[in-house]
Each structure stands twice: as structure tokens, then as C-alpha cells.
Design a protein around this motif. Structure first.
Motif, short mmCIF file in Angstrom:
data_model
loop_
_atom_site.label_atom_id
_atom_site.label_comp_id
_atom_site.label_asym_id
_atom_site.label_seq_id
_atom_site.Cartn_x
_atom_site.Cartn_y
_atom_site.Cartn_z
N UNK A 172 0.83 -1.20 0.00
CA UNK A 172 0.00 0.00 0.00
C UNK A 172 0.86 1.26 0.00
N UNK A 173 2.01 1.17 0.65
CA UNK A 173 2.90 2.33 0.69
C UNK A 173 3.35 2.73 -0.72
N UNK B 251 0.47 4.11 -2.66
CA UNK B 251 0.18 5.47 -2.19
C UNK B 251 1.07 6.47 -2.91
N UNK B 252 2.35 6.18 -2.96
CA UNK B 252 3.28 7.09 -3.62
C UNK B 252 2.96 7.19 -5.11
N UNK C 5 -3.73 13.74 1.24
CA UNK C 5 -3.01 12.65 1.92
C UNK C 5 -3.98 11.83 2.77
N UNK D 243 -4.84 7.91 1.91
CA UNK D 243 -4.47 6.85 2.85
C UNK D 243 -5.71 6.16 3.41
N UNK E 180 1.02 11.28 9.42
CA UNK E 180 1.58 9.93 9.32
C UNK E 180 0.49 8.94 8.97
N UNK E 181 0.91 7.87 8.28
CA UNK E 181 0.00 6.74 8.11
C UNK E 181 0.84 5.49 7.97
N UNK F 227 1.16 1.23 7.36
CA UNK F 227 0.67 -0.08 6.91
C UNK F 227 1.78 -1.08 7.16
N UNK G 250 5.47 -0.28 6.56
CA UNK G 250 5.64 0.92 5.75
C UNK G 250 4.98 2.11 6.43
N UNK H 286 3.99 6.15 5.51
CA UNK H 286 3.98 7.30 4.61
C UNK H 286 3.82 8.55 5.46
N UNK H 287 4.58 9.55 5.07
CA UNK H 287 4.64 10.79 5.86
C UNK H 287 4.39 11.96 4.93
N UNK I 5 6.56 11.20 1.70
CA UNK I 5 7.68 10.26 1.75
C UNK I 5 7.20 8.88 2.16
N UNK I 6 7.90 7.87 1.70
CA UNK I 6 7.65 6.49 2.11
C UNK I 6 8.88 6.02 2.88
#
Lengths: 259, 87
Positions: A203-204, A207-208, A225, A229, B8-9, B11, B14, B16-17, B26-27
């Protein structure tokens, strides 16, 4: 023809006031051209008159991408079945429009072939069903796969090659006011001779990828964001390699939303 | 970085910010995320930070671990997420 099923609204309010017209100069007669205007402004150079319809579609995409910011807008096709949407991001040439066109001729609803509009608060994808843009080999592929599909006139020598648009299904148009909950993000990739395979993606990374392929992520900032998410929390994410449309249909029809 | 107040999130492994200051997303993996969170609360001397990371990860602050943390800190500084202050 391609917009024949759409209602003609009588309200004076419109999100965009657009116009396609032939220039009032010598190009009106010699190698005729068409110009697009948006609220009286001409954002693009004229194109050959034979490319009027694709120009309209591309220009309308531009209008939405640049002016509709109450949703997070991601460059992706979106289809739906049983209330759950599949988001299909992908660069040009990935086969997403061909796959989208094939699936909507086999019972899937079209939400969009170009833009996933994600509600910022409700985790819903908002439909914006319009004619599906097909290019080059995809045109004959869909003609063969779905002979009943209505395709518009071919526009040749465009900057994308040969382009034609496919009329969306009546059901897609009739249900244009019914959003869907995103349940999958699938990155399609056509590869000649490939066996159809779904491979999980993190998912990361998705997401990107979606943030990078959004038209207005930077404009919507923190809200984008949070919406993105939150949506991915409820989605299963895959890459999808395929060569045969029937194989793709079988795999997509077997998708089950996460409990 | 001063004023760094990200979203922040997470998973699994990982994170993500979203940097509200720069608008960048960012990851990171969990190690980088822990470094960022630690430095968001307080600045740290690098050696103290390395020792704290070693304790929290139940490992020895050997040369390999020190090199790992230093590389991560350098990467985060290049992204503009943290700032290395002069001694």
C-alpha cells in the motif's frame, strides 16, 4: 452519437462553458481547423478539423483536471461492480483503457476511463462516465472483442496516433450519480503472450504512485493525503499482467472485496 | 527541522509521511519512522540517538549498526526531513 444517452440539462448553471468552433480566418477554408474555448479563453492551439471530437474530450479532461478540486483527482480508469470500484492507474500504453473498454462491455460499470475522482470525506469514487478513448491497435482489439460497441469516427494523425472513442454503456450513464466504494487498486500491464496474473503490491508504494499520478494532490495537500491513505486502508492492491481479455475478465469477475 | 509537523500513516512495515511544510510525501520503513519521531520530540546528539536506537531494538551498537543509523540520518537530512546541527 457518443453522448446520445446523456440527459440535456435545462439549468443555466454549468461547471464549464466550452465551445468548439472553426477559426474566423483563412484556416476556415484551407486545411480547416477547430479551436477550443473555455469561458472565452483559448488554452490550446487549433487542431485539424478532423480531430474535433478528440479535442473536445482532451479539453474537457483538462477542464476537470485544472478546475475541479473538491475531489482528489487521480489519473486512472475506474470501473465498478456490485458497488465496489476498481481503480486502474497506469501510464499511456499500459493497456488500462483497452482493459477498461473490454470490461465495461462485459457487465462492469464505467465510472471513468481517465480520472478517479475521490471524495475527500467519504471514501467514495465519484462517477464521471464519458466516451472511452481508444488508440491505435486498441481500436481493432475492442471492435473484435465487442462488435456491438459503438465507436465514433477515427481521427488519424493525432499526437497519440489514431484515436477513436467508444460510447459508454447506457447503464454507466444512467447511474452516473451513484458513487462507488473503492475496493481495489490494480496496475494493469499488457504483455503479449503473458498469462494473466495478479501480484500483490504494498500500500505504501501504491500510495506514492497514486500521489505522483494525481492532477491535484499538491493543491489539496493534507486533505489529499488523508483521503488517499483512508481509501487505501480499505483497498487490496495489485499489479496485473495480461494478454487475453477473457482471462482478464475471469480474474476481475472473481475479485472479492476485503471483509 | 523546525516546525516539522507531518501527517503519518502506517501499513505493516511501511510508513507514509506528509510534510505539511514542504508538501512532500515520503515512504519510509519503520526504522526511519522511529528516527523521525524521536527527533520530532527533541534534538539528539547522534551518538545518544544511536545508543537509544540500539536499546530499543535490543541490539548492540556495533560498527554495522552505527553505520546503518548514520546512513539513515544522512538520507533523512538530504530529504530535508531532519537537520543536522553543527557541533
Amino acid at each position: 452519437m457518443l453522448y446520445g444517452d446523456y440527459p440535456l440539462l435545462e439549468s443555466e448553471f454549468a461547471d464549464f462553458h466550452v465551445k468548439l468552433a472553426r477559426p474566423r480566418n483563412w484556416r476556415h477554408w484551407l486545411k480547416p481547423q477547430v479551436e477550443f474555448s473555455f469561458d472565452g479563453y483559448h488554452p490550446f492551439k487549433p487542431l485539424p478539423l478532423s480531430q474535433a471530437f478528440p479535442m473536445f474530450e482532451w479539453a474537457l479532461n483538462w477542464c476537470v483536471a485544472n478546475h475541479i478540486h473538491r475531489y482528489l483527482n487521480i489519473h486512472a480508469a475506474v470501473i465498478e461492480k456490485n458497488g465496489y470500484a476498481v481503480i486502474l492507474p497506469g501510464p499511456p500504453g499500459s493497456g488500462k483503457s483497452t482493459l477498461c473498454a473490454a470490461l465495461i462491455n462485459r457487465g462492469w460499470r464505467l465510472l471513468s476511463d481517465e480520472m478517479a475522482l475521490l471524495s475527500l470525506e467519504q471514501n467514495l469514487v465519484i462517477p464521471i462516465p464519458r466516451p472511452v478513448s481508444l488508440k491505435n491497435q486498441s481500436i481493432d482489439i475492442i471492435r473484435n472483442y465487442a462488435p456491438e460497441a459503438v465507436l465514433g469516427r477515427l481521427a488519424v494523425d493525432t499526437h497519440k496516433g489514431v484515436v477513436a472513442h467508444m460510447k459508454p454503456s447506457l447503464a454507466s450513464v444512467q447511474r452516473a450519480n451513484i458513487p462507488a466504494r473503492a475496493a481495489w487498486v490494480i496496475l494493469p500491464r499488457y504483455e503479449a503472450g503473458a498469462e494473466a496474473v495478479l501480484s500483490p503490491l504494498s500500500k505504501g508504494r501504491i500510495c506514492m504512485r497514486l500521489a505522483e499520478n494525481s492532477f491535484n494532490y499538491n493543491i489539496l495537500s493534507g486533505s489529499a493525503f488523508k483521503a488517499l491513505t483512508s481509501m487505501l486502508d480499505q483497498c487490496q492492491c495489485y499489479s496485473f499482467k495480461y494478454s487475453q481479455l477473457d482471462d482478464a475478465l475471469q480474474i476481475f469477475n472473481a475479485l472479492e472485496p476485503a471483509q | 527541522m523546525p516546525g516539522f509537523n507531518p501527517l503519518w500513516h502506517t501499513w505493516e512495515d511501511e510508513v507514509v509521511v506528509f510534510d505539511r511544510f514542504s508538501g512532500d510525501t515520503h515512504l519510509f520503513d519503520t526504522l526511519s519512522a522511529v528516527l523521525i519521531r524521536s527527533l520530532t520530540r527533541l534534538p539528539f546528539e547522534q551518538q545518544v540517538l544511536i545508543e537509544q536506537m540500539a536499546i530499543s531494538h535490543a541490539c548492540e551498537a556495533d560498527a554495522e549498526f552505527v553505520e546503518l543509523i548514520q546512513a539513515r540520518l544522512q538520507g533523512l537530512a538530504q530529504l530535508g526531513v531532519i537537520e543536522c546541527l553543527p557541533d
